[in-house]
Motif scaffolding. Structure first.
Motif, mmCIF file in Angstrom:
data_model
loop_
_atom_site.group_PDB
_atom_site.id
_atom_site.type_symbol
_atom_site.label_atom_id
_atom_site.label_comp_id
_atom_site.label_asym_id
_atom_site.label_seq_id
_atom_site.Cartn_x
_atom_site.Cartn_y
_atom_site.Cartn_z
ATOM 1 N N ALA A 56 0.893 -1.153 0.098
ATOM 2 C CA ALA A 56 -0.002 -0.025 -0.044
ATOM 3 C C ALA A 56 0.810 1.136 -0.159
ATOM 4 C CB ALA A 56 -0.923 -0.039 1.291
ATOM 5 N N HIS A 57 2.048 1.144 0.743
ATOM 6 C CA HIS A 57 2.725 2.417 0.672
ATOM 7 C C HIS A 57 3.678 2.559 -0.545
ATOM 8 C CE1 HIS A 57 4.993 5.131 3.303
ATOM 9 N NE2 HIS A 57 6.272 4.873 2.630
ATOM 10 N N ALA A 58 4.035 1.497 -1.321
ATOM 11 C CA ALA A 58 4.268 1.556 -2.675
ATOM 12 C C ALA A 58 3.321 2.035 -3.650
ATOM 13 C CB ALA A 58 4.951 0.130 -3.222
ATOM 14 N N VAL A 59 2.087 1.633 -3.466
ATOM 15 C CA VAL A 59 1.114 2.282 -4.534
ATOM 16 C C VAL A 59 0.842 3.694 -4.039
ATOM 17 C CG1 VAL A 59 -1.250 2.190 -4.668
ATOM 18 C CG2 VAL A 59 -0.102 0.045 -4.597
ATOM 19 N N ALA A 60 1.051 4.107 -2.844
ATOM 20 C CA ALA A 60 0.840 5.668 -2.701
ATOM 21 C C ALA A 60 1.834 6.421 -3.243
ATOM 22 C CB ALA A 60 0.916 5.792 -1.193
ATOM 23 N N TYR A 61 3.121 5.912 -3.303
ATOM 24 C CA TYR A 61 4.246 6.592 -3.962
ATOM 25 C C TYR A 61 3.962 6.800 -5.420
ATOM 26 C CZ TYR A 61 7.368 7.146 -0.079
ATOM 27 O OH TYR A 61 8.051 7.583 1.234
#
Length: 175
Positions: free
Chosen positions: A5-10
């Motif tokens: 999810a953190h990577a998707v946000a980036y």
């Protein structure tokens, strides 16, 4: 699940930035220079594409470049791209410039007061507050009103063309 999810946000943020860079470039550059470019110096960055290229080469050829010069190099590279896209920086204006944010104008950006070398945020905010509702007839009157600006800052603003033909003193010659 958190790392994905953190990577998707980036990635989503990267798409937003790319969209603005392509479709609203002046808004992108105004935000970039206001938020990210802490080493923006109007003396070099607003002097045109040739001056920006010269300063970039000067910093790249300097083996002992300081951290401040490295930050300025990054800002200059973005300024060079800005000029290549056909945009320009307007001259700092004592009546229209903001204290800390770049303002989008027609085909360009109006730099804030903090882009003057050595002029801090407190002095810039004070200048914007004290100029409200006033019409200055001379540089001397402006300097007296905006007393947080040093003589050096006034000279730098003068060199950058911020006073646009304003008289140096309030004295009138009769003959």
């Amino acid at each position: 699940l958190f790392p994905k999810a953190h990577a998707v946000a980036y990635v989503m943020m990267a798409f937003r930035i790319a969209w603005f860079k392509v479709h609203e470039p002046l808004a992108f550059y105004a935000t970039f220079f206001s938020v990210r470019a802490k080493a923006f110096d109007a003396e070099y960055c607003c002097a045109g594409m040739d001056a920006v290229k010269r300063k970039i080469k000067e910093i790249e050829n300097n083996k002992d470049a300081t951290a401040v010069e490295q930050n300025l190099l990054t800002t200059l590279e973005v300024c060079y791209e800005f000029y290549l896209r056909g945009f320009h920086f307007d001259t700092i204006n004592i009546y229209k410039s903001d204290a800390t944010k770049f303002i989008v104008t027609e085909k360009g950006l109006l730099p804030p007061f903090v882009t003057v070398h050595g002029l801090g945020e407190a002095a810039a905010l004070d200048t914007v507050e004290k100029r409200k509702g006033k019409e200055f007839i001379s540089i001397e009157e402006f300097a007296m009103c905006c007393n947080k600006l040093s003589k050096t800052h006034i000279e730098q603003l003068k060199a950058l063309g911020a006073f646009a033909g304003m008289a140096d003193t309030s004295q009138i010659t009769l003959f």
